[in-house]
Scaffold this active site. Structure first.
Site, short mmCIF file in Angstrom:
data_model
loop_
_atom_site.label_atom_id
_atom_site.label_comp_id
_atom_site.label_asym_id
_atom_site.label_seq_id
_atom_site.Cartn_x
_atom_site.Cartn_y
_atom_site.Cartn_z
N ASP A 162 0.73 -1.44 0.07
CA ASP A 162 -0.16 -0.20 -0.23
C ASP A 162 0.89 1.33 0.06
O ASP A 162 0.23 2.23 -0.22
CB ASP A 162 -0.90 -0.05 1.30
CG ASP A 162 -2.28 0.30 0.74
OD1 ASP A 162 -2.78 0.24 -0.33
OD2 ASP A 162 -3.00 0.91 1.65
N ASP A 462 -10.78 -5.17 11.15
CA ASP A 462 -10.55 -6.47 11.28
C ASP A 462 -12.19 -6.91 12.40
O ASP A 462 -12.70 -7.55 11.96
CB ASP A 462 -9.41 -7.02 12.12
CG ASP A 462 -9.00 -6.08 13.17
OD1 ASP A 462 -9.76 -5.08 13.58
OD2 ASP A 462 -7.82 -6.19 13.69
#
Length: 747
Positions: A162, A462
């Protein structure tokens, strides 16, 4: 409530002892793939919860009566502190109502599926910064999973960069070459530790070719680290024109926050072979496209890009997600997951199998509580007896279909286009680049991040993703083998540790106060106990309220010679003692029974208080400011790079301060006030002899002062570069004095 618990108990106690099939009137017993039993301490947990509930309710009743009888700010603050403590304790009991233990039997897999029938597996590894997450760390993670004891033709590894760094791409080009030697070496010699760095450091087994393989690894490591240190890739490091062409995409306009997508196939199954002539698994580098004015959605956005890219290339039905530093410690881990995923008797709503986060490199006594044993090992077993554990951000084996709808209506990206085409073909690569583009989600007007993929809207993607999956009807399972499936890094710098917790605090509060809040929506949609488990995590940062109140209020009252707790002769004195010892005792027993030590438990509770004062408090303030539009919070990657001197101090058990950070101000201010108030209180007791009135306050202040020892040491006794900056100490003295002056007026 009792009906729910009874049903859960019956379900858990009916152990999965295998399935049976009838053939011509005879029954054929198939050995089990796994078993599940209720933990023996469950009954004790429930009985203690009943007794402790009466103590808490009686204490809250006393506070309310006192407040109604004579209103004061002190009484109100004490009531607020104890009410929050009661709420957090009540939600934490959900983990203790149905904890279970599971066991898998890999040797029985052959009775359920041939190796050729195993599902394909796509592994996602995420990284974002080559300086905070060293490329060699990510390379070791990738090599460890590429060497799995799993059909190579069914295994694909996708690396999400990223940060869009050519340094990371270079590291994986080097890794692809080394993998052709490393994979056959591991499988030929049946190596268990298949992370090269961990293997060569442990030096457990040595074979004739080991020295040669180690030299190859060291050469690769030196080349990669030199390139990272130089910050550029000279032509001397490029072995062919293909590499030069790959790096040509990085122009001057190419920045981590603004660049087109890059999808590079480094190894292709069926085309690339190792030195023994065996095919290699797929290895694909992905850097999703980014635009300055477009939302990036941090890690969740990166994972969703990998979901789409992998769907255009391999579209495996099972997906494993890993953090950059979380390497595989057991080559048979996928087979353990298959013991659940391939069991025909399992609930079809099973979404994922979660393995615990376990860390290497933590010092002997875990001074920062980085092991987080409750979060990553103890609490998941409690949720496993309900609808299943949360997704821990790494080490989760998912069914791909869960990201494309609820259990009753699922679909996946069609794979008809795959056919027998090479993943390096122009058609496949063009499709991969298209779905990795920064405009794909906005152009397609899709439901990515809301109903599809990993969920957007929180920095803790998450926990939020697993929460929403359970709200949609999915379930999960916690698999905790004796040999850790994965090992990762934990911060060895105290400032990094607090910063990480501050970021989590903002993300957790985003979940707590969203329209799908676990305390209102989750308890109704999933079930009461599971909803309370998610509520415990999402409201985690509000621990800062009672911790801050009890870190300052009794101390300031003591400095003003005011008693705010019951006398020693008062029966309520013993209620306070019971509440304190009861919750600490339960916490201690859980950690010890799970394999922890007394010293680690002590450090864990100390850091819990430090986080409550520092990162929880500041994170909560930042969340409020963000909510009203005053400020926005950016995502900061936790550094995995460790300096040599810092590592030495950490191994000696020394806290790492060193920087003049606002995160340290609440800690040093509280430490000063507790020290002064304790000395003042002792002096007043000797002078006036009123120990009975002030005993609880003295005990509380003394307990806090003992926990502040690392701060006193860093402020006064240490001379190394990691000591507490003088600037922070001076500001804290001024703040402590200001608080005392304000309290003298209030009291």
């Amino acid at each position: 409530m009792h009906k729910i618990l009874d049903n859960l108990i019956r379900m858990i106690h009916s152990k999965e002892m295998g399935s049976s099939t009838e053939s011509h009137g005879s029954t054929i017993h198939v050995p089990p793939l796994h078993t599940c039993v209720l933990k023996s301490r469950t009954t004790a947990n429930r009985l203690f919860a009943i007794v402790y509930s009466f103590a808490i309710l009686s204490l809250l009743y006393r506070h309310c009566i006192a407040l109604l009888h004579s209103f004061s700010i002190v009484s109100l603050l004490i009531l607020l502190a104890d009410a929050v403590l009661a709420f957090m304790w009540a939600t934490s009991q959900a983990f203790r109502m149905c904890p279970v233990e599971r066991r898998v039997f890999i040797e029985n897999l052959e009775h359920y599926a041939k190796e050729s029938d195993y599902p394909r597996l796509d592994v996602f590894i995420c990284t974002a910064d080559p300086y905070k997450e060293p490329p060699m760390c990510v390379v070791n993670t990738a090599l460890s999973v590429m060497a799995y004891d799993y059909p190579t033709e069914k295994l694909s590894v996708y690396v999400s960069d990223d940060g869009g760094s050519k340094l990371t791409l270079f590291a994986f080009m080097e890794a692809a070459r080394f993998a052709t030697h490393w994979l056959p070496y591991c499988k030929k010699n049946k190596i268990v530790e298949r992370c090269p760095d961990a293997y060569f450091k442990s030096n457990n087994s040595w074979f004739p070719e080991t020295d040669r393989i180690k030299m190859m690894y060291e050469n690769m490591r030196v080349r990669v680290e030199n390139v990272v240190q130089e910050g550029t890739i000279s032509r001397d490091y490029m072995t062919n024109e293909g590499e030069s062409e790959a790096f040509s995409r990085w122009t001057d306009e190419f920045t981590p926050q603004n660049h087109p997508p890059v999808v590079q196939v480094l190894l292709e199954c069926g085309k690339d072979e190792d030195v023994m002539g065996h095919t290699m698994p797929n290895l694909v580098y992905v850097s999703r496209g980014k635009g300055i004015n477009l939302p990036q959605n941090f890690k969740a956005g990166a994972l969703n890009a990998l979901l789409r890219v992998s769907a255009t290339m391999t579209n495996a039905p099972v997906i494993l997600t890993l953090d950059s530093d979380m390497y595989s410690n057991d080559p048979q881990t996928p087979l353990r997951a298959l013991c659940y995923l391939l069991d025909p008797s399992m609930d079809p709503k099973l979404a994922y199998v979660q393995f615990p986060q376990i860390f290497y490199g933590i010092n002997k006594n875990d001074i920062y509580g980085g092991e987080a044993r409750h979060t990553f090992q103890i609490h998941p077993t409690g949720m496993d007896g309900l609808k299943g554990p949360i997704y821990l951000g790494t080490g989760g084996f998912f069914r791909r279909k869960v990201f494309f709808g609820d259990p009753s209506e699922t679909f996946e990206l069609k794979q008809d286009h795959l056919g027998s085409k090479s993943i390096k073909s122009r058609v496949i690569l063009a499709s991969a680049h298209h779905v990795a583009d920064c405009n794909f989600e906005s152009q397609s007007q899709s439901q990515w991040g809301t109903k599809m993929g990993f969920r957007y809207g929180s920095l803790v993607e998450d926990m939020y993703t697993s929460y929403m999956l359970q709200c949609e009807g999915w379930k999960s399972i916690f698999c905790h083998p004796k040999r850790p499936a994965f090992l990762g890094n934990s911060p060895t710098n105290f400032h990094d540790f607090l910063n990480q917790t501050r970021r989590w605090s903002i993300g957790l509060l985003e979940v707590a106060f969203c329209k799908y809040s676990p305390i209102t929506y989750g308890t109704r949609t999933i079930n009461l106990l599971s909803g309370l488990c998610f509520a415990y995590y999402s409201f985690w940062p509000i621990w800062s309220i009672p911790i801050t109140i009890y870190a300052f209020l009794p101390q300031l009252a003591l400095l003003n010679y005011v008693s705010i707790f019951p006398k020693m002769s008062d029966p309520w004195f013993f209620v306070y003692i019971f509440c304190f010892l009861g919750t600490y005792g339960q916490d201690y027993l859980e950690l010890i029974l799970s394999g922890g030590t007394t010293q680690r438990w002590w450090n864990n509770q100390r850091v819990w208080m430090m986080r409550g004062l520092s990162s929880f408090s500041i994170g909560s303030v930042e969340y409020i400011l963000k909510s009203i539009g005053i400020s926005t919070f950016g995502f900061n990657v936790t550094s995995k790079a460790v300096e040599e001197e810092q590592s030495k101090r950490y191994k000696k058990g020394m806290f790492e301060f060193g920087v003049a950070s606002p995160l340290f101000l609440p800690l040093t201010t509280a430490a000063i006030i507790n020290l002064v108030s304790f000395l003042w209180g002792i002096a007043q007791i000797f002078r006036q002899g009123r120990i009975e009135d002030l005993l609880l306050q003295i005990l509380l202040v003394g307990f806090a002062m003992v926990n502040c020892w690392p701060i006193y040491e860093a402020m006064v006794l240490r001379a190394d570069e990691a000591k507490m900056p003088v600037k922070i100490t001076l500001i804290s003295i001024v703040l402590a004095w200001a608080l005392y002056l304000a309290s003298s007026i209030a009291f």
